[in-house]
Design an enzyme around this catalytic site. Structure first.
Site, PDB file in Angstrom:
ATOM      1  N   LYS A 183     -17.882 -42.211  -6.479  1.00  0.00           N
ATOM      2  CA  LYS A 183     -19.153 -42.655  -7.054  1.00  0.00           C
ATOM      3  C   LYS A 183     -20.272 -42.520  -6.023  1.00  0.00           C
ATOM      4  O   LYS A 183     -20.087 -42.848  -4.852  1.00  0.00           O
ATOM      5  CB  LYS A 183     -19.024 -44.110  -7.510  1.00  0.00           C
ATOM      6  CG  LYS A 183     -20.244 -44.663  -8.228  1.00  0.00           C
ATOM      7  CD  LYS A 183     -19.970 -46.094  -8.715  1.00  0.00           C
ATOM      8  CE  LYS A 183     -21.148 -46.677  -9.475  1.00  0.00           C
ATOM      9  NZ  LYS A 183     -20.862 -48.032  -9.992  1.00  0.00           N
ATOM     10  N   SER A 230     -21.861 -48.607 -14.708  1.00  0.00           N
ATOM     11  CA  SER A 230     -22.605 -47.647 -13.924  1.00  0.00           C
ATOM     12  C   SER A 230     -21.765 -46.498 -13.384  1.00  0.00           C
ATOM     13  O   SER A 230     -22.297 -45.495 -12.916  1.00  0.00           O
ATOM     14  CB  SER A 230     -23.264 -48.376 -12.750  1.00  0.00           C
ATOM     15  OG  SER A 230     -22.280 -48.976 -11.892  1.00  0.00           O
ATOM     16  N   SER A 233     -19.003 -52.312 -14.799  1.00  0.00           N
ATOM     17  CA  SER A 233     -19.193 -50.899 -14.453  1.00  0.00           C
ATOM     18  C   SER A 233     -17.928 -50.112 -14.204  1.00  0.00           C
ATOM     19  O   SER A 233     -17.977 -48.898 -14.041  1.00  0.00           O
ATOM     20  CB  SER A 233     -20.089 -50.794 -13.211  1.00  0.00           C
ATOM     21  OG  SER A 233     -21.376 -51.276 -13.488  1.00  0.00           O
TER      22      SER A 233
END
Length: 438
Positions: free
Chosen positions: A78, A147, A171
């Site tokens: 990420k 996210s 997330s």
């Protein structure tokens, strides 16, 4: 089976016998990305030559008898997690071109285990709610969630077998649900956050996406290592070994305080699942203290966001996505009294939850309101995850249910603190018992 569809465990077994090389595996993943990236948009940085050079190094280590537990396995990272050889831009134009000078601790651990750091996966801006370019691989008109949008979509679309995300609200487990993969939010303080862009010291959890519980465990054994650079790491940082399940686990079905926000097909599906498991499942509600759980999580998160992102807001509000700026402004209204009261409430909930776990192995509860929404301007509702994040107990999303349109819906499983290994065993038991959404 296409090589890119192999689990990490299966790929490692084939590499051990010489039937597969790391270069073969990485090239197959690169080919998949080349074929699908325009539709999915999971990656914000990808250097095929860098990935292949790491694969060649992994093959040499195997020939030299020095292969680590993830040797040659491609992993997506990420884009809020620092990588020294790749940009880390936090999903924000305010961080465009940012090049860290060192790896985050978890990236260091992955490299030491032999993993190929494949590239950087799309995140919402600063891991809040402003979406990036990623679309759901099962229906590009739908959100992948956030996210950790790119990380979940990359695993769900067979671009990589493993990816790393993070959760402060929902997330990890919401994107896992929307993309039909396994997601683990481990016990708070068991994977280091050093080198990860912070949102909330009280809530931030790195996590793991994979297509099998066994692959989640492979990565967790590598990543759950004590790190003095993260002041909140717990004493039981290792995954450890759970006793084999010699009998069916004792489960409790909990609708939870967000139940009314769920869609009808999700509610029917998870109630049918709980009934279908028979006597191993009892049904109960959480204690009354949880009535304030959603508001409590929101208060802690909004108050924390100001501390983490306030400097960006003060420097260049116009450079932030309006969704991000609005979230920071909501945090500006949180008083110190409100924030501290929310922390005290959270402690009371944790005490009550410890009592709930007496006599059971795990809680079953929704991982998301339903299927991924057909709305690319938002990432979906995190209400079913945030208060479990606040509790810090280990939780996973399992791709067991299918919605009215044939899209995946996850089941969230929550275990007592520190029992992450048992959680993954229960995930496998449930998957074998119920079958996955496909």
């Amino acid at each position: 089976m296409d090589i890119c569809r192999l689990s990490a465990e299966a790929a490692l077994a084939r590499m051990e016998t010489g039937d597969l090389t790391a270069r073969d595996l990485v090239q197959a993943c690169l080919d998949r990305i080349a074929d699908r990236e325009d539709a999915v948009g999971a990656w914000t940085f990808l250097d095929p030559d860098l990935a292949l050079s790491q694969a060649d190094a992994a093959d040499q280590r195997r020939r030299d008898g020095q292969a680590g537990p993830l040797n040659g396995i491609p992993v997506g990272i990420k884009d809020i997690i620092d990588t020294a050889d790749q940009p880390t831009e936090n999903g924000s134009r305010l961080c465009a071109g940012r090049r860290p000078d060192r790896d985050a601790t978890l990236v260091t651990l992955l490299r030491e285990a032999g993993a190929v750091i494949m590239g950087k996966c799309v995140t919402t801006e600063f891991a809040l709610s402003a979406p990036g370019k990623t679309r759901n691989p099962h229906d590009p008109a739908r959100t992948p969630g956030g996210s950790s949008s790119g990380s979940a979509a990359a695993v769900g679309d067979f671009m990589v077998p493993l990816a790393i995300g993070s959760q402060t609200g929902g997330s990890m487990l919401r994107p896992a649900s929307f993309n039909g993969v396994y997601g683990l939010k481990p016990t708070f303080g068991t994977i280091s956050r050093a080198g990860m862009s912070p949102l909330s010291r009280r809530l931030d959890h790195p996590g793991i996406f994979a297509r099998t519980p066994e692959d989640v465990a492979l990565a967790a054994r590598v990543l759950m290592r004590r790190d003095p650079a993260d002041k909140d790491m717990r004493g039981h940082a290792g995954l450890g070994e759970a006793d084999p399940l010699t009998a069916a686990p004792r489960l409790m079905f909990v609708r939870g305080p967000a139940w009314e926000r769920g869609e009808a097909d999700m509610q029917r599906a998870i109630e049918d699942l709980a009934r279908g498991l028979g006597d191993v499942v009892q049904e109960a509600e959480l204690p009354p203290v949880f009535d304030a759980a959603l508001a409590c999580h929101g208060m802690v998160m909004n108050g924390s966001v100001v501390q983490a992102l306030g400097p960006y807001y003060d420097r260049d509000r116009a450079g932030l996505d309006p969704i991000t700026a609005d979230r920071i402004e909501r945090g500006l209204t949180v008083t110190s009294r409100e924030y501290l009261d929310a922390l005290y409430q959270a402690e009371a909930m944790q005490d009550a939850l410890a009592g709930v776990f007496d006599g059971i192995d795990a809680i079953l509860t929704p991982a998301a309101p339903g299927q991924a929404p057909r709305d690319l301007s938002r990432t979906g509702d995190a209400s079913f995850n945030g208060y479990w994040t606040l509790m810090g107990a280990p939780a996973a999303s399992l791709p067991l249910l299918k919605g009215a349109d044939g899209m995946p819906i996850g089941v969230q499983v929550v275990c007592p603190w520190g029992e992450d290994a048992k959680l993954l065993r229960i995930c496998r038991w449930l998957s074998d018992k119920v079958g996955e959404w496909r």
